[in-house]
Design a protein around this motif. Structure first.
Motif, short mmCIF file in Angstrom:
data_model
loop_
_atom_site.label_atom_id
_atom_site.label_comp_id
_atom_site.label_asym_id
_atom_site.label_seq_id
_atom_site.Cartn_x
_atom_site.Cartn_y
_atom_site.Cartn_z
N ARG A 192 1.33 -46.62 22.59
CA ARG A 192 2.07 -45.95 21.52
C ARG A 192 3.57 -46.18 21.67
O ARG A 192 4.29 -46.34 20.66
N GLN A 193 4.05 -46.24 22.89
CA GLN A 193 5.47 -46.55 23.08
C GLN A 193 5.79 -47.98 22.63
O GLN A 193 6.86 -48.22 22.06
N TYR A 194 4.87 -48.88 22.88
CA TYR A 194 5.04 -50.26 22.42
C TYR A 194 5.09 -50.31 20.90
O TYR A 194 5.95 -50.97 20.31
N ASN A 195 4.19 -49.58 20.25
CA ASN A 195 4.22 -49.48 18.79
C ASN A 195 5.56 -48.93 18.31
O ASN A 195 6.15 -49.45 17.36
N SER A 196 6.02 -47.88 18.97
CA SER A 196 7.27 -47.23 18.56
C SER A 196 8.45 -48.19 18.69
O SER A 196 9.35 -48.21 17.84
N ARG A 197 8.45 -48.98 19.75
CA ARG A 197 9.52 -49.97 19.91
C ARG A 197 9.46 -51.02 18.80
O ARG A 197 10.50 -51.51 18.34
N MET A 198 8.25 -51.37 18.38
CA MET A 198 8.11 -52.30 17.26
C MET A 198 8.67 -51.69 15.98
O MET A 198 9.35 -52.37 15.20
N LEU A 199 8.39 -50.41 15.75
CA LEU A 199 8.93 -49.74 14.57
C LEU A 199 10.45 -49.73 14.60
O LEU A 199 11.11 -49.94 13.57
N VAL A 200 11.02 -49.51 15.79
CA VAL A 200 12.48 -49.53 15.93
C VAL A 200 13.03 -50.91 15.64
O VAL A 200 14.07 -51.06 14.97
N ARG A 201 12.33 -51.95 16.10
CA ARG A 201 12.78 -53.33 15.83
C ARG A 201 12.82 -53.60 14.33
O ARG A 201 13.75 -54.25 13.83
N ILE A 202 11.80 -53.13 13.61
CA ILE A 202 11.80 -53.32 12.16
C ILE A 202 12.99 -52.62 11.53
O ILE A 202 13.74 -53.21 10.73
N MET A 203 13.19 -51.35 11.91
CA MET A 203 14.29 -50.58 11.32
C MET A 203 15.64 -51.18 11.65
O MET A 203 16.51 -51.31 10.77
N ILE A 229 8.31 -47.24 5.95
CA ILE A 229 7.32 -47.68 6.93
C ILE A 229 6.28 -46.59 7.07
O ILE A 229 6.61 -45.42 7.30
N VAL A 230 5.02 -46.95 6.91
CA VAL A 230 3.90 -46.01 7.03
C VAL A 230 3.15 -46.36 8.31
O VAL A 230 2.57 -47.44 8.43
N TYR A 231 3.17 -45.45 9.27
CA TYR A 231 2.47 -45.67 10.54
C TYR A 231 1.30 -44.70 10.66
O TYR A 231 1.47 -43.48 10.57
N THR A 232 0.12 -45.24 10.88
CA THR A 232 -1.06 -44.40 11.07
C THR A 232 -2.13 -45.24 11.75
O THR A 232 -1.83 -46.25 12.37
#
Length: 439
Positions: free
Chosen positions: A326-337, A356-359
């Motif tokens: 989940r932390q890896y996912n969150s870092r990916m979301l940050v990279r997009i933003m 961004i819709v994360y689920t």
């Protein structure tokens, strides 16, 4: 050396990967509609479920602001972005019968199952039609173990353009790079691009000629495939026509493409390609399938030996393995933003016009009945969505109501998505969008 049969199989896979099984389409448009806001939406779907305890701050029991809370460890990379975050708990997807996965039903809001074709289009595809049109309105990328991504470079489990019309996800970054940026490349990538283009043009000509000799009953179906080759060749020509523009956005090809040490190397470059497709304007709708909408997936690059179905049988809260994922996912979301935030657009940045819709494709956990389907929203799509808050719903409205909200924000005057009155009477306590998420 590739045999002719294997080459044609690869071409067919690429054709379907771009346009799905319903390939007779004229939706690709090189220019956006006049006066339309340059909005875009990203869907990030993690498999094996999304336990609400991994995203809801401790002590929050009812709806309220996130300002004075601390985000849980699995999503703590999003802490600096809380003012752009909206955590939603209490939507349901009982009608999708998820179990191991809802497959197409996760984004379609209908019953899905392993090996069952989609019964209708999915929300990402519908949004790609509603948003200002781009060269490639909808791009799907799928992340899995390195073995699966190599042997199955495309797979269809999450997105669809209609009933029985799946849209394929790209999982081999080399193939995707060649499709998007082959025309501006040099060396071996350029040679492969030119050879592939020549073959595809020839196949289109031969297919059109030979199809005329088929029985009338087969000519329509065969014509769809001919049209598919035309669309792929047309997309390549349109991308070549804006080559100078694309050179500013194409990622650098390094050893992670050709000699990945771990599957996460390919995950990372696939994300780079997805982001570049957004920032360059190639697409306005990106769907990311981590685990590719099934029960698979591997993260050896994070130091995780367990993979696939076994991960679904582990409790997610306080589990060091799931904390890492989940932390890896969150870092990916940050990279997009961060990347979208760095690109000026209008009076602000691209991120100002993005959601961004994360689920998960599987509600809250593996072997679930779908009674709770947590979702995180990042961004506000040009002010359409509330941010900086947590919303606790009563479990009586389905994920379809969120998708209705997305369509409303994209300018579509709809009250339901993929739910007729009979189903709504049973599964939806309201009508229209979620008032709790829209401004």
């Amino acid at each position: 050396m590739l045999s002719r049969r294997k080459m044609l199989q690869g071409i067919a896979a690429s054709t379907v990967a771009v346009f799905g099984n319903s390939m007779a389409t004229n939706r690709v448009d090189a220019s956006p509609k006049k006066d339309a806001a340059p909005k875009r939406i990203v869907f990030f779907m993690q498999n094996q479920g999304f336990d609400p305890k991994t995203c809801i701050p401790s002590g929050l029991r009812s709806s309220g602001s996130l300002a004075k809370t601390r985000l849980p460890e699995p999503i703590n990379a999003l802490e600096p972005y809380k003012e752009r975050l909206h955590i939603i708990n209490g939507l349901h997807g009982i009608h999708t019968s998820p179990s191991h996965s809802a497959f197409f039903g996760a984004l379609g809001g209908y019953r899905g199952s392993d090996g069952v074709p989609p019964s209708a289009s999915t929300i990402d595809y519908e949004l790609s039609k509603a948003l200002p049109q781009t060269l490639l309105p909808h791009l799907c990328i799928g992340m899995d173990s390195i073995e699966n991504m190599k042997t199955k470079p495309t797979i269809a489990t999450l997105s669809a353009s209609g009933a029985g019309q799946p849209i394929f996800m790209h999982s081999n970054p080399n193939h995707l790079y060649q499709m998007l940026y082959g025309g501006i490349s040099t060396g071996n990538i350029r040679r492969q691009h030119e050879a592939r283009s020549a073959v595809m043009n020839q196949v289109q000509r031969l297919a059109a000629t030979k199809g005329q000799s088929l029985p009338t009953s087969d000519q329509m179906r065969y014509g769809q495939y001919v049209q598919g080759f035309k669309e792929v060749n047309g997309l390549r020509d349109r991308l070549d026509a804006v080559a100078d523009h694309l050179r500013n956005f194409a990622p650098v090809v390094d050893e992670r493409y050709t000699r990945p040490e771990f599957e996460t190397d390919w995950h990372d470059v696939l994300l780079d390609l997805g982001i570049s497709a957004l920032t360059s304007g190639i697409t306005n709708t990106l769907t990311i399938g981590s685990g590719r909408g099934e029960i698979f997936g591997a993260w050896k690059g994070l130091g995780i030996d367990q993979q696939g179905h076994n991960l679904g049988h582990m409790d997610q809260p306080d589990n060091p393995i799931w904390v890492k994922i989940r932390q890896y996912n969150s870092r990916m979301l940050v990279r997009i933003m961060e990347k979208l935030e760095s690109v000026p657009e209008g009076s602000g940045t691209m991120m100002d016009n993005t959601l961004i819709v994360y689920t998960s494709n599987n509600a809250d956990k593996q072997h679930t009945n779908g009674a709770n389907w947590p979702v995180m929203l990042l961004g506000n799509l040009d002010g359409a969505f509330k941010t900086g808050c947590f919303t606790q719903l009563d479990g009586k409205r389905p994920i379809n109501s969120l998708y209705t909200s997305l369509l409303r924000a994209a300018g579509q005057n709809v009250d339901r998505f993929n739910m007729d009155d009979k189903a709504a009477k049973k599964f939806d306590s309201g009508i229209g969008p979620l008032k709790e998420v829209l401004v």
